[in-house]
Enzyme design. Structure first.
Site, mmCIF file in Angstrom:
data_model
loop_
_atom_site.group_PDB
_atom_site.id
_atom_site.type_symbol
_atom_site.label_atom_id
_atom_site.label_comp_id
_atom_site.label_asym_id
_atom_site.label_seq_id
_atom_site.Cartn_x
_atom_site.Cartn_y
_atom_site.Cartn_z
ATOM 1 N N ASP A 195 0.867 -1.186 0.000
ATOM 2 C CA ASP A 195 0.000 0.000 0.000
ATOM 3 C C ASP A 195 0.899 1.230 0.000
ATOM 4 O OD1 ASP A 195 -2.289 1.849 0.530
ATOM 5 O OD2 ASP A 195 -3.317 -0.027 0.982
ATOM 6 N N HIS A 269 -2.963 3.378 -4.590
ATOM 7 C CA HIS A 269 -2.383 2.863 -3.337
ATOM 8 C C HIS A 269 -0.975 2.296 -3.575
ATOM 9 C CE1 HIS A 269 -5.644 3.257 -0.411
ATOM 10 N NE2 HIS A 269 -6.494 2.926 -1.375
ATOM 11 N N GLU A 327 -10.066 2.972 -4.975
ATOM 12 C CA GLU A 327 -9.699 4.362 -4.688
ATOM 13 C C GLU A 327 -8.583 4.894 -5.590
ATOM 14 O OE1 GLU A 327 -11.080 4.759 -0.062
ATOM 15 O OE2 GLU A 327 -9.010 4.174 -0.390
#
Length: 761
Positions: A195, A269, A327
């Site tokens: 991440d 990410h 995202e």
């Protein structure tokens, strides 16, 4: 980190089923998840050091597991013998069978033997049920209740995730996490390995991923990296797993019949990877300097990702690989010369199609290696990859859409499956994302949405609890956040839908704390029973606080301040009797196991004056009246009542008010009279999960917006024969139209039928 605005919490009514267990058994048979069939016999099997564990070649690994478990936790050293055919005389028999369903098993405990029959993982699952029949204390001899169990799992995917990017957890901590998963028959460990905050898996071809990308805290301290936002405890812990350590954890999980789903995040990410190899990052043609978390969709990036995934695939035998996809800050691509050129070349009209192109390229590569792609529900944007499995996190919508398209789905929706949310009132719990998620909310969740046809519902593989570690710096904090909620995931994914029972699960869950103590596992403690927010018109107030765990102590105060160490700890039950003129704030600090574990609670007891109103009762007609108002306003004080669009009467507790669907909220304002026919004590509550506002004679009894489980509210009222004015308001939604607006019980706990008391003028 999935941290979007929560959709409204949907409550699923649990089927109440009859528990055919006698009270004497209740203390014994507390297996989680609830078996398909469970029958208790008479007597007990005594397990002592003379017992032999008899296994066949296939069940030998499970036999060794049981042997080690009994030595580790009960200091009991049993012999293990491998037989071509396990003899009938062996005290414990683990027998491999050709069962119908993978994971199915039978467990027979008689006074002389314990027999486990199972296919595949079945023998292991039978042993886990046996472990939960053992006493939670190391007292000799060990007694096991005589019983018969026939069991099989409902869903094949019974998962739990772990984010090791935001905070690194050691190999031993990960193994212990897997151990406790295994005890509750969870079988998928979703390992979030990369991440923005850290890259945690060794990749031989790209050593900087771990030399630099796993040491972001170190580089932050050098001033060479952005501040690690959202991380508590002074930043994350640096660290990564070598490929040998990954293999070690995979074998450990496989011995416990758990498959590991590795997640390598892309295209968003990805800041840790970009920090290590800046050329992977999305270039900005405007020259602006900002955080870069998005991968550039260049051939260099695709080569890099294929190289990384080649090493990941060589390590993990699991058929699925998770590639994230959530995202993604896709607007970054509109400034990237690479992405803009790609859009032009491929005739793409929006950046969402770049996301779809990216995912489909990776999917094609995974398919060439005989692997299946899993991604978060954003991978639906711009067109879903042909063989993709969707993990639905932003509520259920993505999962429902994917199942309707005949794609496999794992339901992990906000809010129920997000264990970084607090478990009770946010003021008293460790800091977390999102509003409260109680174990009851998790348990009541149903993965097969009623919006799916039976054929579409078959595409739901199961469900999974997720945990994100920005605010979780230690293993004991992690355990606190995940358990006992993970037990609810275990039961809702394993047990037959009609076998779910919230009250029985509540009892069984509390019996697990002895095992947690045995395993040195820091599950969040249960709440005190009886700590409710109460409105009463009694001048003399009495309350008894009870606790389900023996030996727990409590410090409490009645002045609204949290008791400190100077307050004397007392054993339960606690009896509080006091004169009540105004408001009492009870605050409690409960400890268990030598003060290492604690839980905080608070409750408000408020005094009101409520007497019958003077009214011509002959003028009353049945039902409450209500008005529906369309509005975009969330504050009732500002709602424009001229937007009234209907008036009606309700004659039952559940209002069945359908919300409007034109973009407005549907405000419900009700009024009427509660008619009491007999003087007595009454309990007044709402069964809405997110409560309405309810007033009796203008005194507020129920406050709007509180969670039924985390902040229970009750009116405990002595009502004389006569009529009482009731008013209230709430926002109608698809959830509360199935719930009871008002529930009135008499002193003996009987629910009074709504038609007896509901009236209006």
């Amino acid at each position: 980190m999935h941290n979007h605005h929560l959709q409204k919490i949907k409550s699923v009514t649990v089927l109440a089923i009859t528990i055919c267990l006698s009270l004497s058994v209740k203390a014994q048979l507390h297996i989680i998840p609830q078996p398909l069939h469970l029958t208790e016999g008479k007597g007990q099997f005594l397990l002592n050091s003379k017992a032999v564990i008899g296994v066949d070649k296939e069940s030998e690994t499970v036999g060794k597991y049981l042997q080690t478990y009994l030595t580790q936790y009960y200091k009991l050293n049993l012999k293990l013998k491998v037989y071509p055919k396990v003899p009938a005389g062996a005290a414990i028999q683990l027998i491999t069978t050709a069962g119908d369903k993978e994971g199915s098993y039978a467990l027979h405990v008689s006074t002389g033997t314990v027999k486990v029959f199972g296919k595949g993982a079945g023998v292991f699952y039978g042993v886990q049920s046996l472990i939960q029949l053992l006493p939670a204390k190391t007292i000799a001899p060990l007694k096991v209740a005589v019983c018969t169990v026939a069991d099989e799992p409902r869903f094949q995917w019974r998962g739990l995730s772990l984010d090791v990017s935001r905070h690194f957890f050691t190999v031993d901590e990960v193994k212990q996490y897997i151990d406790v998963m295994a005890h509750y028959k969870l079988n998928v460990f979703h390992w979030h390995l990369t991440d923005d905050e850290g890259w945690r898996i060794q990749i031989n071809k790209y050593p900087k991923l771990t030399e630099i990308g796993a040491k972001i805290t170190y580089y932050e301290k050098q001033g060479k990296f952005r501040k690690l936002d959202n991380l508590i405890d002074g930043g994350g812990k640096d660290g990564f797993y070598t490929q040998d350590e990954i293999r070690e954890v995979i074998k450990y999980a496989r011995d416990r019949f758990i498959s590991i789903l590795p997640e390598i995040e892309m295209p968003g990410h990805s800041e840790a990877a970009i920090f290590a190899y800046p050329e992977l990052g999305c270039q900005d043609s405007t020259g602006a300097k900002h955080r870069v978390r998005m991968l550039d969709p260049s051939e260099h990036t695709f080569t890099f990702m294929e190289d990384v995934l080649t090493e990941v695939i060589a390590l993990f035998p699991n058929q699925y690989i998770h590639i994230g996809g959530d995202e993604a800050e896709m607007v970054d691509w509109l400034k990237s010369p690479t992405a803009v050129a790609l859009m032009k070349k491929e005739g793409m009209k929006s950046e969402k199609e770049v996301q779809s192109y990216f995912i489909k390229r990776i999917e094609k590569f995974l398919l060439s290696k005989n692997k299946k792609l899993v991604g978060w529900d954003e991978i639906l944007q711009g067109g879903l990859a042909e063989s993709a499995t969707v993990m639905s996190w932003q509520g259920e919508a993505g999962g429902i859409a994917a199942a309707k398209m005949h794609h496999h789905v794992i339901m992990t929706p906000l809010p129920y499956m997000y264990f970084d949310a607090p478990q009770a009132s946010e003021d008293l719990e460790p800091i977390g994302w999102n509003p409260t998620v109680t174990w009851q909310m998790v348990y009541n969740y149903e993965p097969m949405s009623s919006e799916l046809s039976p054929e579409e519902a078959e595409y739901v593989l199961g469900s999974q609890g997720n945990i994100w570690a920005e605010k979780i710096p230690t293993a004991s904090h992690l355990q606190y956040m995940v358990y006992p909620r993970a037990l609810a995931v275990a039961e809702l994914t394993w047990s037959a839908k009609e076998n779910k029972n919230l009250d029985r699960f509540d009892f069984k869950m509390k019996q697990q704390y002895g095992y947690f103590k045995l395993w040195n596992w820091n599950a969040r403690l249960p709440d005190i029973v009886g700590m409710n927010n109460i409105v009463t018109n009694s001048d003399q107030f009495g309350l008894v606080l009870k606790y389900p765990l023996l030996g727990a102590q409590v410090r409490y105060s009645l002045n609204g301040k949290m008791p400190d160490s100077s307050a004397k700890p007392q054993l339960f039950p606690i009896k509080i009797n006091t004169m009540l003129k105004d408001t009492l704030n009870i605050k409690t600090y409960t400890t268990w196991t030598l003060n290492k574990q604690h839980v905080l609670q608070e409750a408000t007891i408020r005094h009101v004056d409520i007497n019958p109103v003077v009214i011509d009762q002959a003028a009353l007609t049945p039902g409450f009246s209500y008005r529906l108002i369309k509005s975009k306003e969330y504050n009732i004080e500002k709602v424009d009542t001229t937007q009234l669009f209907t008036m009606a009467v309700i004659n039952s507790a559940a209002p069945m008010v359908l919300p409007v669907t034109d973009g407005n909220l549907t405000w419900v304002k009700l009024n009427g009279f509660i008619r009491i026919n007999v003087d007595g004590d009454y309990q007044v509550t709402s069964d809405f999960l997110v409560s309405p506002a309810l007033f009796i004679n203008g005194e507020q009894i129920i406050y709007r917006g509180k969670d039924r489980y985390a902040q229970p509210q009750k009116g405990m009222l002595h009502l004389k024969k006569g009529a009482y004015a009731i008013t209230g308001h709430y926002i109608a939604d698809n959830m509360n139209r199935l719930e009871d607006l008002l529930v009135i019980k008499s002193a003996d706990g009987k629910v009074i039928e709504p038609q007896v008391y509901m009236f209006h003028q």
